[in-house]
Scaffold this motif. Structure first.
Motif, PDB file in Angstrom:
ATOM      1  N   ARG A  90       0.831  -1.204   0.000  1.00 27.29           N
ATOM      2  CA  ARG A  90       0.000   0.000   0.000  1.00 27.29           C
ATOM      3  C   ARG A  90       0.864   1.253   0.000  1.00 27.29           C
ATOM      4  N   ARG A  91       1.897   1.261   0.857  1.00 28.26           N
ATOM      5  CA  ARG A  91       2.801   2.421   0.903  1.00 28.26           C
ATOM      6  C   ARG A  91       3.497   2.623  -0.429  1.00 28.26           C
ATOM      7  N   TRP A  93       2.498   1.763  -3.475  1.00 28.67           N
ATOM      8  CA  TRP A  93       1.579   2.273  -4.490  1.00 28.67           C
ATOM      9  C   TRP A  93       1.122   3.692  -4.183  1.00 28.67           C
ATOM     10  N   GLU A  94       0.971   4.037  -2.916  1.00 32.21           N
ATOM     11  CA  GLU A  94       0.615   5.414  -2.578  1.00 32.21           C
ATOM     12  C   GLU A  94       1.730   6.370  -2.972  1.00 32.21           C
ATOM     13  N   GLU A  95       2.982   5.965  -2.762  1.00 28.98           N
ATOM     14  CA  GLU A  95       4.111   6.797  -3.182  1.00 28.98           C
ATOM     15  C   GLU A  95       4.117   6.969  -4.694  1.00 28.98           C
ATOM     16  N   THR A  97       1.508   6.740  -6.765  1.00 30.04           N
ATOM     17  CA  THR A  97       0.402   7.582  -7.215  1.00 30.04           C
ATOM     18  C   THR A  97       0.638   9.037  -6.827  1.00 30.04           C
ATOM     19  N   ASP A  98       1.292   9.286  -5.699  1.00 29.58           N
ATOM     20  CA  ASP A  98       1.633  10.663  -5.315  1.00 29.58           C
ATOM     21  C   ASP A  98       2.587  11.271  -6.332  1.00 29.58           C
ATOM     22  N   GLU A 101       0.622  11.981  -9.478  1.00 32.33           N
ATOM     23  CA  GLU A 101      -0.202  13.172  -9.294  1.00 32.33           C
ATOM     24  C   GLU A 101       0.653  14.435  -9.408  1.00 32.33           C
TER      25      GLU A 101
END
Length: 112
Positions: A90-91, A93-95, A97-98, A101
């Motif tokens: 999760r971490r 993929w969040e990095e 996607t950040d 973005e």
């Protein structure tokens, strides 16, 4: 690290089967005998015992025999291995996607 990956592979393999997930779900409500758990499955007891052994060999459940009754108990601590791996993913993929973005929303200068 390789041992950890092998353990994770075994856990996901054990959780991949709907019968084994149903056993885990049922044991989430408390201990149960193998015969009670097998009654809910649509297979013979020897076939069902293969699922119990798979869950036990991967540390997801513990069994104990008292007389003629084998009782299964959920090992909640083993789910921490799965939780840790999922949190790490999760971490990651969040990095990603950040960063995506940021790339998409940051104005770029025209090369002139």
């Amino acid at each position: 690290m390789a041992q950890h990956l092998a353990e994770l592979d075994g856990l996901f393999l054990a959780l991949a089967d709907p019968t084994r997930r149903a056993v885990i779900h049922r044991l989430g409500h408390g201990p149960a005998s193998v015969s009670d758990l097998a009654r809910e499955a649509t297979m013979t007891l020897p076939s069902f015992m293969k699922h119990v052994r798979m869950l036990e060999s991967n540390g997801l459940i513990h069994t104990a025999k008292s007389g003629r009754v084998r009782t299964c108990v959920l090992n909640r601590e083993q789910f921490a291995v799965v939780e840790g791996w999922l949190s790490q993913q999760r971490r990651l993929w969040e990095e990603r996607t950040d960063r995506l973005e940021n790339f998409v929303t940051t104005p770029r200068k025209d090369p002139a």
